[in-house]
Design an enzyme around this catalytic site. Structure first.
Site, PDB file in Angstrom:
ATOM      1  N   SER A  87      -3.845  -7.362  -5.063  1.00 15.45           N
ATOM      2  CA  SER A  87      -3.712  -6.057  -5.719  1.00 15.45           C
ATOM      3  C   SER A  87      -4.714  -5.871  -6.862  1.00 15.45           C
ATOM      4  O   SER A  87      -5.894  -5.774  -6.621  1.00 15.45           O
ATOM      5  CB  SER A  87      -2.274  -5.863  -6.194  1.00 15.45           C
ATOM      6  OG  SER A  87      -2.124  -4.594  -6.762  1.00 15.45           O
TER       7      SER A  87
ATOM      8  N   ASP B 195      -5.927   1.320  -7.220  1.00 16.85           N
ATOM      9  CA  ASP B 195      -6.019  -0.119  -7.509  1.00 16.85           C
ATOM     10  C   ASP B 195      -6.637  -0.834  -6.302  1.00 16.85           C
ATOM     11  O   ASP B 195      -6.977  -0.199  -5.300  1.00 16.85           O
ATOM     12  CB  ASP B 195      -4.650  -0.683  -7.923  1.00 16.85           C
ATOM     13  CG  ASP B 195      -3.723  -0.872  -6.744  1.00 16.85           C
ATOM     14  OD1 ASP B 195      -3.794  -0.074  -5.796  1.00 16.85           O
ATOM     15  OD2 ASP B 195      -2.924  -1.827  -6.754  1.00 16.85           O
TER      16      ASP B 195
ATOM     17  N   ASP C  68      -5.797  -2.703  -3.748  1.00 17.06           N
ATOM     18  CA  ASP C  68      -5.310  -2.625  -2.365  1.00 17.06           C
ATOM     19  C   ASP C  68      -4.773  -1.226  -2.048  1.00 17.06           C
ATOM     20  O   ASP C  68      -4.125  -1.027  -1.008  1.00 17.06           O
ATOM     21  CB  ASP C  68      -4.257  -3.695  -2.077  1.00 17.06           C
ATOM     22  CG  ASP C  68      -2.966  -3.489  -2.853  1.00 17.06           C
ATOM     23  OD1 ASP C  68      -3.032  -3.012  -3.995  1.00 17.06           O
ATOM     24  OD2 ASP C  68      -1.892  -3.794  -2.307  1.00 17.06           O
TER      25      ASP C  68
ATOM     26  N   ASP D 242      -2.424   0.841  -3.126  1.00 18.28           N
ATOM     27  CA  ASP D 242      -1.045   1.322  -3.026  1.00 18.28           C
ATOM     28  C   ASP D 242      -0.672   2.155  -4.256  1.00 18.28           C
ATOM     29  O   ASP D 242       0.408   2.737  -4.312  1.00 18.28           O
ATOM     30  CB  ASP D 242      -0.030   0.191  -2.762  1.00 18.28           C
ATOM     31  CG  ASP D 242      -0.053  -0.904  -3.800  1.00 18.28           C
ATOM     32  OD1 ASP D 242      -0.894  -0.839  -4.721  1.00 18.28           O
ATOM     33  OD2 ASP D 242       0.759  -1.834  -3.686  1.00 18.28           O
TER      34      ASP D 242
HETATM   35 MG    MG Z   1      -1.580  -2.776  -5.516  1.00 21.48          MG
END
Ligand code: MG
Length: 451
Positions: A96, A239, A241, A243
């Site tokens: 992340s 961010d 990744d 999400d």
């Molecule tokens: Mg994330």
């Protein structure tokens, strides 16, 4: 030796140290034993992604699972693929927002949600016992042909917003994907929504050369300047990744995640009255907005999977965290940066500008503190604080939340570190700070009493 692998966001560590190929392969075997069937795999843009994905993939195939490689995609695109295809689950290789030397392995359940703790414990127990079934040569799995997971995911998002309204508004935005997984999806998605995007850090690069992959104000200086210099309707930052999405208004003001959570909650409740789910640590501005629109708020423990599962249980109209992780139940029960950006574009096209929408969100001030507290003392200290609250209203959903006329204080033990966190929210910074100091002193006194 670690007795627990999964933290709040999967298994994480520094690559080639505690996050290495042996761990990834054995964890792949354990996941394969547990899921027993076809598994989808994906990574964010980190340089170690390919190495760890290959190791997990070997472990999965050794356990008899067939593997589908989705390549570099946002975590929610993998989740969408898992939910809408006949697979037993998914594995995302991502850390992340952590620095580039970190990576992680996160499991996705067959319904596309983040795997609940009970199932992670079962995988952990297979991993630690090494109880892998013997399989002969004919039982090993294989790698299936690659699949494009982005297009169906983006199409699903487009089907849930009013594309015509967005197109007619003729907006331009500045988009910053932090060189992360969002780069493979967000620029094209905005293009198909008729939004002109000036892109920053939208080339996938695993060392995150643009800026660290957490969308905090100090990392988004370039985005903020570009929004100010152009006629952008907003800045959008994702961010690593993808999400979570964070926004900057058209004047270049950074909006903390409680603001976007409140704005999207307002319109979700206005459209369809019902329950909004968020962790106890979220600002009261979310609750104020939801009540104003005739909805109900429901608090959970901290953690996106917990919020998502509660949303399913109570059939919530909306939910999310104030770090920009918003969950749209019509789409899927997980945080989703691209869905969040598309919805915010629709809201601004209809009701904007964004700076005006923010003005309707009540303002609270926050005081954050942390105190070292041994794990063995956490419960005793919490109980002692609770016993000293007299007639004040308290909530023990996660730690202890004490309500006051102008706000609340939350005393919450960290799940991973020997730390007690104290968050105080008030109508003024002074009252938040005063309460923060009072509770910090109380916790310190109780800690020294116990020694
Ligand atoms: Mg994330």
């Amino acid at each position: 030796m670690r007795d627990r692998l999964f933290g709040t966001n999967g298994v994480r560590g520094v690559v080639n140290e505690d996050m290495n190929v042996q761990l990834a392969m054995n964890l792949g075997r354990a996941i394969g034993e547990f899921m027993s069937g076809k598994v989808a795999l994906a990574t964010d843009t980190r340089t170690s992604g390919q190495m760890l994905k290959s190791a997990v993939s070997c472990g999965l195939m050794a356990s008899g699972s067939d593997v589908i490689d989705l390549g570099i995609v946002p975590t929610p695109a993998l989740q969408y693929f898992v939910r809408t295809n006949p697979v037993k689950g998914g594995v995302m290789i991502t850390a992340s927002h952590n620095p580039p030397e970190f990576n992680g392995i996160k499991c996705v359940d067959a319904d596309g949600t983040e795997m609940p703790r009970e199932k992670e414990e079962q995988i952990e127990s297979i991993y630690f016992q090494g109880s892998f079934k013997h399989r002969d040569w004919s039982a090993v799995g294989c790698q299936l042909p690659p699949v494009n997971a982005i297009e169906p995911y983006a199409a699903a998002i487009r089907s849930l917003v009013d594309v015509e309204v967005i197109k007619e508004a003729g907006m331009s935005v500045v988009l910053d994907c932090a060189n992360g997984a969002g780069s493979t999806c967000a620029p094209d998605l905005l293009d198909t929504l008729g939004v002109r995007a000036v892109t920053l850090n939208c080339n996938p690069q695993g060392k995150f050369p643009g800026h660290p992959s957490e969308p905090t104000p100090d990392h988004l200086g370039d985005l903020i300047s570009l929004v100010r210099e152009t006629d952008a309707a907003m800045g959008i930052a994702q961010d690593g990744d993808a999400d979570r999405s964070i926004f900057v208004d058209e004047e270049g003001t950074y909006l903390f995640g409680d603001k976007s959570l409140s704005i999207v909650s307002r319109f979700a409740v206005r459209e369809k009255k019902g329950i909004v789910v968020t962790p106890v640590s979220s600002s009261s501005c979310v609750e104020d907005v939801v009540r104003e629109e005739g909805g109900e708020i429901l608090y959970t423990k901290v953690g996106a999977p917990i919020v998502a599962r509660k949303m399913i249980e109570v059939d919530a109209v909306f939910g999310g965290e104030e770090n920009g992780g918003l969950i749209f139940p019509q789409h899927q029960y997980c945080r989703d940066a691209a869905m969040t950006a598309a919805k915010m574009l629709e809201i601004v096209a209809r009701y904007g500008p964004l700076s005006e929408l923010v003005k309707d969100v009540p303002v609270y001030s926050l005081d954050k503190r942390k105190i070292r507290c041994p794990d063995s003392e956490k419960q005793r200290v919490l109980n002692e604080v609770a016993s000293r609250q007299g007639d004040l209203k308290v909530d023990t959903t996660d730690g202890l939340k004490v309500y006051f006329d102008d706000g609340w204080t939350l005393i919450r033990p960290s799940g991973t570190e020997p730390i007690m966190r104290i968050y105080s929210e008030g109508k003024s910074q002074q009252s938040a700070n005063d309460r923060g100091e009072r509770y910090e002193n109380l916790v310190r006194d109780l800690l020294s009493d116990g020694q």
